[in-house]
Design a protein around this motif. Structure first.
Motif, PDB file in Angstrom:
ATOM      1  N   TRP A 351      12.832  84.427  39.657  1.00 35.24           N
ATOM      2  CA  TRP A 351      13.442  85.564  40.346  1.00 35.24           C
ATOM      3  C   TRP A 351      12.969  85.709  41.794  1.00 35.24           C
ATOM      4  N   LYS A 352      12.171  84.795  42.265  1.00 31.51           N
ATOM      5  CA  LYS A 352      11.712  84.774  43.669  1.00 31.51           C
ATOM      6  C   LYS A 352      11.079  86.115  44.069  1.00 31.51           C
ATOM      7  N   LEU A 353      10.068  86.501  43.301  1.00 35.49           N
ATOM      8  CA  LEU A 353       9.380  87.774  43.530  1.00 35.49           C
ATOM      9  C   LEU A 353       7.907  87.550  43.863  1.00 35.49           C
ATOM     10  N   GLU A 354       7.606  86.431  44.543  1.00 30.77           N
ATOM     11  CA  GLU A 354       6.216  86.075  44.814  1.00 30.77           C
ATOM     12  C   GLU A 354       5.544  86.950  45.861  1.00 30.77           C
ATOM     13  N   ARG A 416      22.280 102.262  38.282  1.00 32.88           N
ATOM     14  CA  ARG A 416      23.262 102.224  39.369  1.00 32.88           C
ATOM     15  C   ARG A 416      22.822 101.178  40.392  1.00 32.88           C
ATOM     16  N   ALA A 417      23.238  99.950  40.153  1.00 37.63           N
ATOM     17  CA  ALA A 417      22.800  98.824  40.990  1.00 37.63           C
ATOM     18  C   ALA A 417      23.239  98.990  42.444  1.00 37.63           C
ATOM     19  N   GLY A 418      24.334  99.711  42.667  1.00 41.28           N
ATOM     20  CA  GLY A 418      24.839  99.884  44.026  1.00 41.28           C
ATOM     21  C   GLY A 418      23.922 100.691  44.929  1.00 41.28           C
ATOM     22  N   LEU A 419      22.974 101.446  44.330  1.00 44.96           N
ATOM     23  CA  LEU A 419      22.043 102.222  45.155  1.00 44.96           C
ATOM     24  C   LEU A 419      21.206 101.336  46.065  1.00 44.96           C
ATOM     25  N   PHE A 420      21.074 100.067  45.714  1.00 43.52           N
ATOM     26  CA  PHE A 420      20.210  99.160  46.466  1.00 43.52           C
ATOM     27  C   PHE A 420      20.959  98.374  47.543  1.00 43.52           C
ATOM     28  N   ASP A 421      22.258  98.595  47.665  1.00 43.02           N
ATOM     29  CA  ASP A 421      23.067  97.779  48.580  1.00 43.02           C
ATOM     30  C   ASP A 421      22.624  97.898  50.032  1.00 43.02           C
ATOM     31  N   ASP A 422      22.188  99.101  50.439  1.00 38.79           N
ATOM     32  CA  ASP A 422      21.821  99.308  51.844  1.00 38.79           C
ATOM     33  C   ASP A 422      20.540  98.571  52.239  1.00 38.79           C
ATOM     34  N   LEU A 423      19.817  98.029  51.272  1.00 45.40           N
ATOM     35  CA  LEU A 423      18.580  97.298  51.580  1.00 45.40           C
ATOM     36  C   LEU A 423      18.854  95.897  52.090  1.00 45.40           C
ATOM     37  N   GLY A 424      20.103  95.467  52.052  1.00 46.62           N
ATOM     38  CA  GLY A 424      20.430  94.097  52.420  1.00 46.62           C
ATOM     39  C   GLY A 424      20.503  93.232  51.169  1.00 46.62           C
ATOM     40  N   LYS A 425      21.148  92.073  51.282  1.00 44.76           N
ATOM     41  CA  LYS A 425      21.415  91.237  50.112  1.00 44.76           C
ATOM     42  C   LYS A 425      20.143  90.815  49.388  1.00 44.76           C
ATOM     43  N   ASP A 426      19.204  90.189  50.099  1.00 46.24           N
ATOM     44  CA  ASP A 426      18.012  89.638  49.446  1.00 46.24           C
ATOM     45  C   ASP A 426      17.071  90.726  48.945  1.00 46.24           C
ATOM     46  N   MET A 427      16.744  91.704  49.811  1.00 43.29           N
ATOM     47  CA  MET A 427      15.823  92.747  49.394  1.00 43.29           C
ATOM     48  C   MET A 427      16.450  93.635  48.331  1.00 43.29           C
ATOM     49  N   GLU A 429      18.542  92.702  45.989  1.00 41.11           N
ATOM     50  CA  GLU A 429      18.462  92.007  44.708  1.00 41.11           C
ATOM     51  C   GLU A 429      17.030  91.983  44.179  1.00 41.11           C
ATOM     52  N   SER A 430      16.060  91.791  45.066  1.00 40.72           N
ATOM     53  CA  SER A 430      14.657  91.822  44.633  1.00 40.72           C
ATOM     54  C   SER A 430      14.314  93.164  44.012  1.00 40.72           C
ATOM     55  N   ARG A 432      16.388  95.350  42.655  1.00 44.30           N
ATOM     56  CA  ARG A 432      17.078  95.510  41.369  1.00 44.30           C
ATOM     57  C   ARG A 432      16.282  94.831  40.258  1.00 44.30           C
ATOM     58  N   ARG A 433      15.776  93.647  40.545  1.00 45.72           N
ATOM     59  CA  ARG A 433      15.014  92.905  39.547  1.00 45.72           C
ATOM     60  C   ARG A 433      13.696  93.613  39.220  1.00 45.72           C
ATOM     61  N   LEU A 434      13.041  94.128  40.241  1.00 46.22           N
ATOM     62  CA  LEU A 434      11.826  94.909  39.981  1.00 46.22           C
ATOM     63  C   LEU A 434      12.136  96.129  39.124  1.00 46.22           C
ATOM     64  N   THR A 435      13.264  96.757  39.390  1.00 42.36           N
ATOM     65  CA  THR A 435      13.650  97.946  38.630  1.00 42.36           C
ATOM     66  C   THR A 435      13.852  97.620  37.159  1.00 42.36           C
ATOM     67  N   ILE A 436      14.443  96.463  36.874  1.00 42.80           N
ATOM     68  CA  ILE A 436      14.631  96.052  35.477  1.00 42.80           C
ATOM     69  C   ILE A 436      13.280  95.896  34.788  1.00 42.80           C
ATOM     70  N   LEU A 437      12.317  95.285  35.477  1.00 43.34           N
ATOM     71  CA  LEU A 437      10.974  95.147  34.902  1.00 43.34           C
ATOM     72  C   LEU A 437      10.339  96.517  34.662  1.00 43.34           C
ATOM     73  N   LEU A 438      10.539  97.434  35.601  1.00 41.79           N
ATOM     74  CA  LEU A 438      10.005  98.784  35.453  1.00 41.79           C
ATOM     75  C   LEU A 438      10.666  99.498  34.276  1.00 41.79           C
ATOM     76  N   ARG A 439      11.981  99.383  34.164  1.00 44.67           N
ATOM     77  CA  ARG A 439      12.710 100.033  33.070  1.00 44.67           C
ATOM     78  C   ARG A 439      12.203  99.535  31.710  1.00 44.67           C
ATOM     79  N   LEU A 440      12.021  98.231  31.590  1.00 44.45           N
ATOM     80  CA  LEU A 440      11.559  97.665  30.326  1.00 44.45           C
ATOM     81  C   LEU A 440      10.138  98.145  30.002  1.00 44.45           C
ATOM     82  N   SER A 441       9.301  98.230  31.009  1.00 44.76           N
ATOM     83  CA  SER A 441       7.918  98.667  30.799  1.00 44.76           C
ATOM     84  C   SER A 441       7.867 100.127  30.373  1.00 44.76           C
TER      85      SER A 441
END
Length: 501
Positions: A351-354, A416-427, A429-430, A432-441
């Motif tokens: 997920w390129k979250l290094e 609501r994945a669209g909330l992150f759109d204003d951060l730019g494409k790469d950031m 998506e990063s 959103r992926r962090l949020t999924i990890l947080l939600r699961l935790s």
């Protein structure tokens, strides 16, 4: 965001993108101390190029980007973790969808943080305090920029009060001294406006609350240089010398006619506005004498950067303070954070979250995810996001603070994945992926059980997430299984696909 460093840098740099001038300062770290080796300053007058729609004029935009390209050449060989660049009042106001900021970062070749006024004040004080004796007397620090004036009361290295006022040398020169004209009436009007701006906080910052007044920034240093060159003050700036300076400006009648020793040509167009702002501060806060420091925001940035390199991140202390202030369950926050970071370690590559900053973002959002309960349990994720988006968080840039708020806002219920759109494409998506990890935790710790969670495996490939539990664990925990079924539906609606076994 900066890449995770492989080694501690020996040379570090700070970039201050002010409303009047841009500054670059480079220093070497010698035995844990800073030795400045280079300084570059350019008068960009960013604030003067901001139109009524809060867009920068093409001329000023080009001038700023050319300056940042030159700074970028000087910083080319420095790793990202060795450079910190911040924008202040004017960049806080620009409304162009982030286009100028993206161009500026490309020109500089380093990330640029937009910091709030209170954070600017804290960094100014940090810089000034390093140039003063280490006693515990209370000091008032005044920093006049192009578009804002920061007031700080502090003792030692700690700030006690911080405020950012909406007045500066550029904005007041444009507003009260149009086309460089100077008159007694204009000066009086500017000073009254400045006193009105300071009025809500003057009882907090007046002379009853400090023993020493210190000024920083180019405006105040220029005023000091002039009043001392004219023989009106032997040390710093006195109330009487400031009055004589105002009289000299009025007698000149125009910025172009100012022929004062100690006043540079670059400073002349915005000098009257700066004098008016400082005069208003002197009158409002009952200042008789002000010492002047050659250190300011950029030096504060260097010392902050040095502290983070030496593992003294002020943001960690800010998060701890928030948890205490809002009476958060520290154990629950730690459990959620530990699980989130364990999941992160397993998906770093795919997920390129290094990035180390992303790790901190996940950790702190987990620690603070319940902060909104201080307002109400109903919709607490929304309340928490509001608190984090609007609080004065020492050490945090506006961008990082916004991302922290978005993760907390999105850690439960619909995703609501669209909330992150204003951060730019790469950031975007990063995050959103962090949020999924947080939600699961958060889901795994919903029961607030003190026991250890199972050794959880996770695989992630683009939008597909696969969780693996120990054999028969899910059968023994039907509530968790039911919540995973619901979470899979939330994620599916956002374009992510969760499976588990």
């Amino acid at each position: 965001m900066p890449d995770k460093p492989s080694a501690l840098p020996r040379t570090i740099a700070a970039v201050d993108l002010g409303s009047n001038s841009f500054h670059l300062i480079v220093a070497q770290i010698e035995n844990g101390q800073l030795q400045v080796i280079d300084r570059i300053k350019e008068m960009v007058r960013l604030g003067a190029g901001l139109n009524n729609k809060k867009h920068l004029t093409p001329e000023v935009r080009e001038r700023a980007l050319e300056c940042l390209s030159r700074f970028g050449q000087r910083l080319r060989d420095l790793p990202r973790n060795a450079v910190r660049a911040v924008g202040t009042n004017t960049l806080r106001q620009v409304r162009d969808g982030g286009e100028f900021l993206r161009q500026a970062e490309q020109a500089l070749q380093h990330p640029i943080e937009i910091i709030a006024g209170h954070e600017e004040a804290r960094l100014v004080y940090l810089g000034v305090a390093h140039g003063l004796a280490g006693d515990e007397e209370k000091r008032l620090v005044v920093d006049i920029g192009g578009g804002s004036t920061e007031l700080i009361i502090g003792s030692g290295m700690e700030t006690l009060e911080r405020e950012s006022l909406f007045m500066g040398c550029v904005s007041f020169s444009q507003r009260f001294f149009p086309e460089g004209r100077i008159s007694s009436q204009m000066m009086d009007a500017a000073i009254i406006a400045g006193r009105l701006e300071a009025r809500p906080v003057q009882t907090i910052y007046d002379s009853r609350h400090w023993e020493l007044a210190v000024g920083s920034s180019g405006t105040i240093r220029s005023i000091r240089d002039v009043v001392q060159s004219q023989g009106w003050s032997d040390k710093g700036i006195s109330k009487k010398s400031l009055k004589k300076l105002r009289k000299a400006l009025i007698e000149a009648g125009h910025a172009d006619k100012l022929k004062l020793d100690g006043l540079s040509d670059n400073r002349r167009p915005v000098f009257a506005g700066g004098v008016a702002v400082l005069s208003a501060v002197f009158k409002a806060l009952d200042i008789e004498q002000m010492r002047v420091s050659d250190l300011a925001l950029r030096e504060g940035l260097l010392y902050e950067l040095l502290g983070s390199i030496q593992h003294h991140d002020v943001r960690e202390r800010t998060v701890t303070t928030l948890m205490q202030r809002y009476s958060l369950d520290a154990d629950q926050g730690r459990h959620v954070a530990d699980t989130a970071l364990q999941l992160l370690e397993q998906v770093l590559d795919n997920w390129k979250l290094e990035d180390e900053e992303l790790r901190l973002l996940l950790k702190w959002s987990a620690s603070l995810h319940e902060i909104g309960m201080a307002i109400s349990h109903d919709g607490y994720h929304k309340h928490g996001a509001y608190i984090l988006a609007n609080a004065d968080l020492s050490g945090f840039s506006r961008q990082f603070q916004n991302m922290l708020a978005l993760l907390v806002r999105s850690h439960r219920r619909k995703f609501r994945a669209g909330l992150f759109d204003d951060l730019g494409k790469d950031m975007g998506e990063s995050c959103r992926r962090l949020t999924i990890l947080l939600r699961l935790s958060v889901l795994l710790h919903r029961g607030r059980s003190p026991g250890r969670k199972p050794e959880l495996g996770i695989m992630a490939q683009k939008n597909n997430i696969i969780l693996s539990f120990p054999k028969e664990w899910l059968d023994q925990h039907p509530l968790t299984q039911a919540e995973l079924e619901r979470e899979a539906k939330y994620l599916d609606a956002a374009g992510y696909f969760l499976s588990y076994s």
